[in-house]
Motif scaffolding. Sequence first.
Motif, PDB file in Angstrom:
ATOM      1  N   LEU A 172       0.843  -1.227   0.031  1.00  0.00           N
ATOM      2  CA  LEU A 172      -0.083  -0.081   0.150  1.00  0.00           C
ATOM      3  C   LEU A 172       0.988   1.226   0.076  1.00  0.00           C
ATOM      4  N   LEU A 173       2.051   1.360   0.967  1.00  0.00           N
ATOM      5  CA  LEU A 173       2.648   2.496   1.101  1.00  0.00           C
ATOM      6  C   LEU A 173       3.611   2.672  -0.312  1.00  0.00           C
ATOM      7  N   ALA A 174       3.863   1.602  -0.906  1.00  0.00           N
ATOM      8  CA  ALA A 174       4.884   1.832  -2.260  1.00  0.00           C
ATOM      9  C   ALA A 174       3.899   2.288  -3.414  1.00  0.00           C
ATOM     10  N   PHE A 175       2.619   1.960  -3.138  1.00  0.00           N
ATOM     11  CA  PHE A 175       1.563   2.409  -4.443  1.00  0.00           C
ATOM     12  C   PHE A 175       1.492   3.738  -3.884  1.00  0.00           C
ATOM     13  N   ILE A 176       1.437   4.319  -2.729  1.00  0.00           N
ATOM     14  CA  ILE A 176       1.031   5.686  -2.519  1.00  0.00           C
ATOM     15  C   ILE A 176       2.184   6.518  -2.813  1.00  0.00           C
ATOM     16  N   ARG A 177       3.427   6.025  -2.681  1.00  0.00           N
ATOM     17  CA  ARG A 177       4.806   6.808  -2.918  1.00  0.00           C
ATOM     18  C   ARG A 177       4.926   6.930  -4.607  1.00  0.00           C
ATOM     19  N   ASP A 178       4.379   5.668  -5.255  1.00  0.00           N
ATOM     20  CA  ASP A 178       4.583   5.874  -6.513  1.00  0.00           C
ATOM     21  C   ASP A 178       3.650   6.284  -7.438  1.00  0.00           C
ATOM     22  N   GLU A 179       2.168   6.114  -7.135  1.00  0.00           N
ATOM     23  CA  GLU A 179       1.092   6.803  -7.711  1.00  0.00           C
ATOM     24  C   GLU A 179       0.420   7.934  -7.294  1.00  0.00           C
ATOM     25  N   VAL A 180       0.864   8.206  -6.074  1.00  0.00           N
ATOM     26  CA  VAL A 180       0.181   9.392  -5.532  1.00  0.00           C
ATOM     27  C   VAL A 180       0.958  10.722  -5.110  1.00  0.00           C
ATOM     28  N   VAL A 181       2.235  10.393  -4.383  1.00  0.00           N
ATOM     29  CA  VAL A 181       2.985  11.357  -4.023  1.00  0.00           C
ATOM     30  C   VAL A 181       3.902  11.847  -5.320  1.00  0.00           C
ATOM     31  N   ARG A 182       4.519  10.838  -5.981  1.00  0.00           N
ATOM     32  CA  ARG A 182       5.227  11.129  -7.063  1.00  0.00           C
ATOM     33  C   ARG A 182       6.546  12.202  -6.853  1.00  0.00           C
ATOM     34  N   GLY A 183       7.118  12.129  -5.964  1.00  0.00           N
ATOM     35  CA  GLY A 183       8.113  13.078  -5.608  1.00  0.00           C
ATOM     36  C   GLY A 183       7.732  14.529  -5.301  1.00  0.00           C
ATOM     37  N   ARG A 184       6.477  14.622  -4.965  1.00  0.00           N
ATOM     38  CA  ARG A 184       5.725  16.070  -4.586  1.00  0.00           C
ATOM     39  C   ARG A 184       6.363  16.134  -3.086  1.00  0.00           C
ATOM     40  N   ASP A 185       6.250  17.365  -2.416  1.00  0.00           N
ATOM     41  CA  ASP A 185       6.484  17.849  -1.156  1.00  0.00           C
ATOM     42  C   ASP A 185       5.326  17.374  -0.393  1.00  0.00           C
ATOM     43  N   VAL A 186       4.998  16.066  -0.288  1.00  0.00           N
ATOM     44  CA  VAL A 186       3.895  15.608   0.521  1.00  0.00           C
ATOM     45  C   VAL A 186       4.397  14.426   1.476  1.00  0.00           C
ATOM     46  N   LYS A 187       4.041  14.636   2.594  1.00  0.00           N
ATOM     47  CA  LYS A 187       4.395  13.420   3.570  1.00  0.00           C
ATOM     48  C   LYS A 187       3.306  12.502   3.792  1.00  0.00           C
ATOM     49  N   VAL A 188       3.821  11.310   4.219  1.00  0.00           N
ATOM     50  CA  VAL A 188       2.803  10.054   4.344  1.00  0.00           C
ATOM     51  C   VAL A 188       2.770   9.480   5.514  1.00  0.00           C
ATOM     52  N   ASP A 189       1.747   9.421   6.269  1.00  0.00           N
ATOM     53  CA  ASP A 189       1.757   8.797   7.646  1.00  0.00           C
ATOM     54  C   ASP A 189       1.028   7.537   7.491  1.00  0.00           C
ATOM     55  N   TYR A 190       1.376   6.531   8.327  1.00  0.00           N
ATOM     56  CA  TYR A 190       0.844   5.502   8.626  1.00  0.00           C
ATOM     57  C   TYR A 190      -0.009   5.186  10.191  1.00  0.00           C
ATOM     58  N   HIS A 191      -1.193   4.687  10.154  1.00  0.00           N
ATOM     59  CA  HIS A 191      -1.943   4.646  11.395  1.00  0.00           C
ATOM     60  C   HIS A 191      -2.360   3.152  11.298  1.00  0.00           C
TER      61      HIS A 191
END
Length: 404
Positions: free
Chosen positions: A207-226
């Motif tokens: 899931l987190l790999a998908f979010i990194r690759d398909e959503v964040v895509r190098g933008r200045d957006v941080k990712v949390d996990y709960h």
Amino acid sequence: MTELERLVYDWNRDGRAARADYRAVELDDETLRDGLQAPSVRNPPLAVKKRLLHLMDQLGIDSADIGLPGASEQARRSIVELARETTKLRTLRPNCAVRTHPADIQGAIEASVEAGVAIESCAFIGSSPIRRFAEDWSLDVMLKSVETSVTTLVRAQLPVMFVTEDTTRADPETLVKLYETAIGCGARRICASDTVGHATPEGVRNLLAFIRDEVVRGRDVKVDYHGHNDRGLGTINALAATALADRVHGCALGIGERVGNTSMDQLLVNLHLWGLIDRDLTPLVEYVSLVSEHCGIPIPPNYPALGSDAFRTATGVHAAAVIKALRKGDRALADRVYSAVPASLLGREQRIEVGPMSGESNVVFWLEQHGYDVTRERIDRIFTAAKASDRLLTDDQLRELAGG
């Protein structure tokens, strides 16, 4: 590598198979919000909550969820007081949970204004097909709610984290649309939630790999996990998340909705043992004790690292090894010879007890430690009583036997 480290072959670092790339990440403490949603907990007094914030800060935790302003006026007032308290801390910063609902959004803004603190708003909405079906939600209405909520918070100059509930059971297409909407409106963090404890470590990484690759895509957006602990995977899932997330959430003693969240104390201990953080963890003893006492959650004796039995042994062969290390005057060796977690890491000590599984060395050691002459008569009397018992002998029983 120290001499002691050379005495332990660590298969956790063997390198024969691929391992998760655990990292030091930011930590968000959910004890005072999600933790208090546990069906069996009590809401602790405000003074205790403030003390917990100070302990979190001492433990190097970066942020804390201090409540849900939409829950009640009392909850909003508590958030204001706790947000003000964070101005006295070194690094810990406050956030609060809000539904993507106008009343919650307004409550968050009002709390921040009154406190004089820019409280990070964690705006959440359910994302999985099963949740949308149960609620009769349409995706278009959800997207409009996200757009309105995030835009309103950003215009109020509050930092925003957009949270998808039940992310680990949500389809990729829906997640992309929700996250892109929130990011487009100014959210600078997004959070993936294992709301019902569905995920395995592999699922978290996928899931987190998908979010990194398909959503964040190098933008200045941080990712949390709960994460939640319904399958007993809360801690290992959080550790897996550190490979890809920027911040991971947890609660003291793993308290929270249903069976609870990731255990913050276990997460900290494991991050330290992995060598990813280097900080004083002795405040964990007070941290979990306060939560246990004031939330009404007993700490099981066998709870990892912080339970009463964590560093006690009465088993003969185990105790003998610890005793031999103590006789060498080597506290570090005694801490590790029969324990993966050093007691000294938490300001605790190894304890040698006497019971039906004990050997004579346990008895001899107890007598020495308590100032008794070690005689054959005393050893035999205590050893015979221990073997006839169905449990450990108490110190009072041992003193009575030793004193005869």
